[in-house]
Design a protein around this motif. Structure first.
Motif, mmCIF file in Angstrom:
data_model
loop_
_atom_site.group_PDB
_atom_site.id
_atom_site.type_symbol
_atom_site.label_atom_id
_atom_site.label_comp_id
_atom_site.label_asym_id
_atom_site.label_seq_id
_atom_site.Cartn_x
_atom_site.Cartn_y
_atom_site.Cartn_z
ATOM 1 N N LYS A 1 39.873 31.210 50.269
ATOM 2 C CA LYS A 1 40.363 32.594 50.310
ATOM 3 C C LYS A 1 41.147 32.891 49.032
ATOM 4 O O LYS A 1 42.380 32.934 49.023
ATOM 5 N N VAL A 2 40.407 33.100 47.951
ATOM 6 C CA VAL A 2 41.002 33.241 46.618
ATOM 7 C C VAL A 2 41.864 34.492 46.519
ATOM 8 O O VAL A 2 42.972 34.457 45.962
ATOM 9 N N LEU A 3 41.390 35.621 47.043
ATOM 10 C CA LEU A 3 42.130 36.879 46.936
ATOM 11 C C LEU A 3 43.438 36.816 47.717
ATOM 12 O O LEU A 3 44.471 37.323 47.258
ATOM 13 N N GLN A 4 43.380 36.197 48.894
ATOM 14 C CA GLN A 4 44.600 36.056 49.687
ATOM 15 C C GLN A 4 45.608 35.158 48.964
ATOM 16 O O GLN A 4 46.814 35.458 48.927
ATOM 17 N N ALA A 5 45.120 34.078 48.369
ATOM 18 C CA ALA A 5 45.993 33.187 47.604
ATOM 19 C C ALA A 5 46.612 33.926 46.424
ATOM 20 O O ALA A 5 47.795 33.758 46.122
ATOM 21 N N ALA A 6 45.821 34.759 45.754
ATOM 22 C CA ALA A 6 46.311 35.510 44.593
ATOM 23 C C ALA A 6 47.408 36.485 44.997
ATOM 24 O O ALA A 6 48.414 36.640 44.293
ATOM 25 N N PHE A 7 47.213 37.173 46.137
ATOM 26 C CA PHE A 7 48.226 38.126 46.609
ATOM 27 C C PHE A 7 49.559 37.419 46.837
ATOM 28 O O PHE A 7 50.606 37.863 46.357
ATOM 29 N N PRO B 1 34.124 26.474 39.360
ATOM 30 C CA PRO B 1 32.892 26.912 40.043
ATOM 31 C C PRO B 1 32.177 25.772 40.762
ATOM 32 O O PRO B 1 31.379 26.018 41.673
ATOM 33 N N ARG B 2 32.460 24.518 40.375
ATOM 34 C CA ARG B 2 31.879 23.382 41.089
ATOM 35 C C ARG B 2 32.533 23.198 42.463
ATOM 36 O O ARG B 2 31.989 22.539 43.331
ATOM 37 N N ARG C 1 32.549 26.076 29.118
ATOM 38 C CA ARG C 1 31.542 27.019 29.594
ATOM 39 C C ARG C 1 32.002 27.731 30.870
ATOM 40 O O ARG C 1 31.681 28.895 31.094
ATOM 41 N N SER C 2 32.737 27.019 31.713
ATOM 42 C CA SER C 2 33.091 27.573 33.026
ATOM 43 C C SER C 2 34.539 28.058 33.081
ATOM 44 O O SER C 2 35.079 28.256 34.165
ATOM 45 N N GLU D 1 36.051 33.835 40.182
ATOM 46 C CA GLU D 1 37.207 33.521 41.008
ATOM 47 C C GLU D 1 38.485 33.460 40.177
ATOM 48 O O GLU D 1 39.537 33.944 40.611
ATOM 49 N N ARG D 2 38.405 32.859 38.999
ATOM 50 C CA ARG D 2 39.584 32.751 38.155
ATOM 51 C C ARG D 2 40.057 34.117 37.654
ATOM 52 O O ARG D 2 41.255 34.410 37.616
#
Length: 437
Positions: free
Chosen positions: A152-158, A183-184, A224-225, A230-231
């Motif tokens: 849950k990337v967006l929740q973590a960011a908030f 991304p891996r 490259r990544s 997500e980042r």
């Protein structure tokens, strides 16, 4: 007697309620107060806010207005409301510790032992009941780890943007949080694969962290990544949340807010005695402006250690945040006892992956860390309460405490089994290999 989860939680809650009630009695009947002096500052600032005034009218209030807002019930319910809130956050930290370890496949008995290491640590169960707000920050930091583990990337960011606004120090976690969003590991629309505790135990032949370079990605693949969806989302959303709250309170309280809640912590040089090895130099020269060279001498060691630890351990996220925090506190220009809770909340997350013998190595680490701290406190008592000129002795005690922190940290690193929280997706790994070819 075997202790189950419910008994552990109930006893922890009862213990904290009893301590809060006892604290009220001690404050009324004894000369030495149980309540932390900072709690009185929080309460006064909250009372000013309830009256429609700026919380910064209270001298030494140097926190986000959100804290004063959370303590508004102090004015119309009970003055101990904040202590109950902080203690509830303290209990929540224990629950989050168990949640993280369960997600990583740790057996229930080890989960309860690790949970108990936080809930029944005398330092941690008194800090909330005395009225210190740090358990709120600890709970949010652990919740961010849970969000990332669940993809849950967006929740973590908030929550990350919010906690950095609330208490500036978690800004040091920005780089490892971004690096772990590889991304891996995390792909949009799918839940990441977590590496379990059992799988780590089967790889014990890999040895300890003192020997290894387990986290060494191919440099070309890393470049490259670097900028992934997500980042970028994590960075944009967390920054937006941080700047939204900063703009809102700047609009309400103007430069008073920025100077007290933000700039003060970024430029703080405290001439009063504290655990930092820099305090004596600051005490001798605090009346003049420090040169750029002097600022670099204190900042560069801290930055260098942070970067080395981040790039070495970022994929083992809980361990990375722990060693980062210990190093950050140890090398900081100002070090007070309440800072220790920042890494105490992360320590239980490492216990299932530690090879340290508790009876000998573990006990020696505890005794050395506590012994050098008590040694410093002895000289601090002589200075503050007896009026003795022991500044040099106090500074030497600070050096010994730094050495103890360093020794204990190295011991923990050497006895830790490196365990990335994610298993790289087979699909992504194949794609990356094709690109490199």
């Amino acid at each position: 007697m075997r202790c189950d989860f419910n008994s552990l939680v109930i006893f922890s809650v009862v213990l904290r309620i009893v301590l809060i009630i006892y604290g009220e009695w001690q404050d009324t009947h004894m000369e030495v107060r149980y309540t932390d002096v900072d709690y009185l500052v929080f309460s006064d600032a909250s009372s000013l806010m309830a009256s429609g005034l700026s919380p910064y009218k209270r001298s030494t209030y140097r926190y986000s207005p959100l804290l004063a807002f959370l303590l508004l019930p102090n004015s119309f319910i009970h003055r101990s409301w904040g202590k109950l809130l902080f203690s509830a956050s303290d209990i929540l930290v224990g629950l989050f510790i168990r949640n993280i370890l369960k997600l990583r496949g740790v057996p229930e008995n080890l989960c309860l032992i690790s949970m108990g290491a936080w809930l029944f640590n005398p330092f941690t169960f008194t800090i909330g009941t005395r009225g210190n707000c740090e358990p709120i920050v600890c709970a949010i930091v652990l919740w961010i780890i849970i969000c990332i583990m669940n993809g849950k990337v967006l929740q973590a960011a908030f929550w990350y943007g919010l906690v950095v606004h609330f208490r500036i120090y978690p800004i040091i976690y920005a780089l490892p949080l971004v690096l772990v969003l590889n991304p891996r590991n995390i792909q949009a629309g799918s839940k990441p694969f977590l590496q379990t505790w059992g799988a780590t135990q089967q790889k014990s032949s890999q040895g300890s962290n003192c020997k290894g370079g387990s986290f060494l990605f191919d440099s070309l693949l890393r470049l490259r990544s670097l900028l992934t969806r997500e980042r970028i989302l994590f960075g944009l959303l967390s920054a937006s949340v941080f700047f939204f709250w900063t703009w809102l309170f700047f609009y309400l309280y103007q430069w008073e807010f920025l100077n007290e809640a933000l700039f003060y912590h970024l430029t703080r040089t405290d001439p009063r005695h504290n655990f930092s090895i820099y305090f004596y130099h600051i005490y001798l020269h605090h009346e003049r402006e420090f040169s750029i060279l002097e600022k670099l001498v204190s900042f560069l060691p801290q930055l260098t250690v942070q970067l080395v630890l981040i790039f070495r351990y970022a994929q083992d996220l809980p361990f990375c945040l722990f060693v980062q925090t210990v190093a950050f506190v140890a090398f900081n220009k100002v070090v007070t006892a309440q800072y220790f809770v920042w890494f105490f909340c992360l320590l239980p997350l490492l216990l299932p992956w530690s090879n340290m013998n508790l009876r000998w190595e573990g006990l020696s680490c505890i005794l050395i860390w506590m012994g050098t701290q008590l040694h410093w406190l002895m000289w601090g008592y002589m200075l503050e309460f007896k009026g003795k000129n022991v500044f040099v002795q106090l500074w030497v005690a600070g050096l010994l405490f730094l050495a103890a922190n360093t020794w204990v940290l190295i011991k923990i690193m050497c006895r830790h089994k490196f365990s990335p929280i994610f298993i790289a997706s087979q699909k992504t790994s194949v794609k990356s290999a094709r690109k490199l070819q």
